[in-house]
Design a protein around this motif. Structure first.
Motif, PDB file in Angstrom:
ATOM      1  N   GLU A 188      84.672 -54.136  60.270  1.00 19.60           N
ATOM      2  CA  GLU A 188      85.323 -55.186  61.064  1.00 19.60           C
ATOM      3  C   GLU A 188      84.372 -55.805  62.083  1.00 19.60           C
ATOM      4  O   GLU A 188      84.461 -56.989  62.370  1.00 19.60           O
ATOM      5  N   ARG A 191      82.786 -58.648  60.385  1.00 16.47           N
ATOM      6  CA  ARG A 191      83.635 -59.633  59.715  1.00 16.47           C
ATOM      7  C   ARG A 191      83.304 -61.045  60.185  1.00 16.47           C
ATOM      8  O   ARG A 191      83.192 -61.968  59.399  1.00 16.47           O
ATOM      9  N   GLU A 192      83.133 -61.225  61.477  1.00 14.06           N
ATOM     10  CA  GLU A 192      82.858 -62.571  62.006  1.00 14.06           C
ATOM     11  C   GLU A 192      81.557 -63.122  61.474  1.00 14.06           C
ATOM     12  O   GLU A 192      81.396 -64.324  61.336  1.00 14.06           O
TER      13      GLU A 192
END
Length: 195
Positions: A188, A191-192
């Motif tokens: 996570e 993720r960006e």
């Protein structure tokens, strides 16, 4: 151990790993597509049997005589070697694979490692030796054993190369769930950056 025996033992080890993935599952679980492309356990076995019969059969000038209608008959669906039809039983597919193994052993016993063969679908690089074919089949078998391992784990959580040897850390269900959460949290964070 003689070089041929070493190569055959690696091929057989891969075969055993693949067949173990079938043990204890229902016909539904053996046949059900577990990926978007339809990968399923029984289809992997059918594919490997077909490949082995081709490479250690026709390629090496030792046809098995086993009909492979999914290759030979016109009008077959795409990738027909990657799934069992409703008319093909689990027992038939497993025996096809075991028979391919017996044929392979006979071919290896009959030929020297430098015996020539021809893989027509390889084009210019199609002139091969028995040694090359065995290495190719070992890689192919173990590649698909890995696929079978992931498919089986997705079905019921069973993992590893053979019963009782999963080659994984000894965690209980809660431990695996915690590790999964930790790995997801790490992913996570990135993720960006994926967008």
């Amino acid at each position: 151990m003689e070089p041929k025996d070493v190569l055959l033992s690696y091929l057989e080890g891969g075969r055993e790993a693949v067949l173990w993935k079938l043990e204890g599952l229902s016909e539904y679980d053996l046949r059900r597509p577990m990926t978007a492309t339809g990968t399923n356990l029984l289809g992997l076995v059918k594919h490997l049997a077909s490949v082995e019969l081709g490479y250690l059969g026709e390629v090496m000038g030792r046809p098995s005589g086993v009909p492979l209608p999914w290759y030979d008959e016109p009008g077959q669906p795409p990738n027909a070697d990657m799934f069992a039809t409703a008319d093909e039983s689990v027992e038939q597919i497993v025996e096809l694979y075991r028979g391919a193994g017996r044929h392979s052993a006979a071919t290896v016993a009959a030929l020297d490692l430098d015996a020539p063969g021809r893989v027509p679908w390889w084009g210019e690089r199609g002139d091969v030796t028995l040694h090359q074919v065995l290495v190719h089949l070992i890689a192919e078998t173990h590649r698909h054993a890995g696929h079978a391992d992931i498919v089986r784990e997705a079905i019921d959580g069973a993992a590893g190369m053979r019963p009782g040897v999963d080659n994984l850390a000894e965690l209980d269900a809660a431990g695996w769930a915690e590790q999964h959460r930790e790995l997801q949290a790490i992913a996570e964070r990135f993720r960006e950056h994926a967008d």
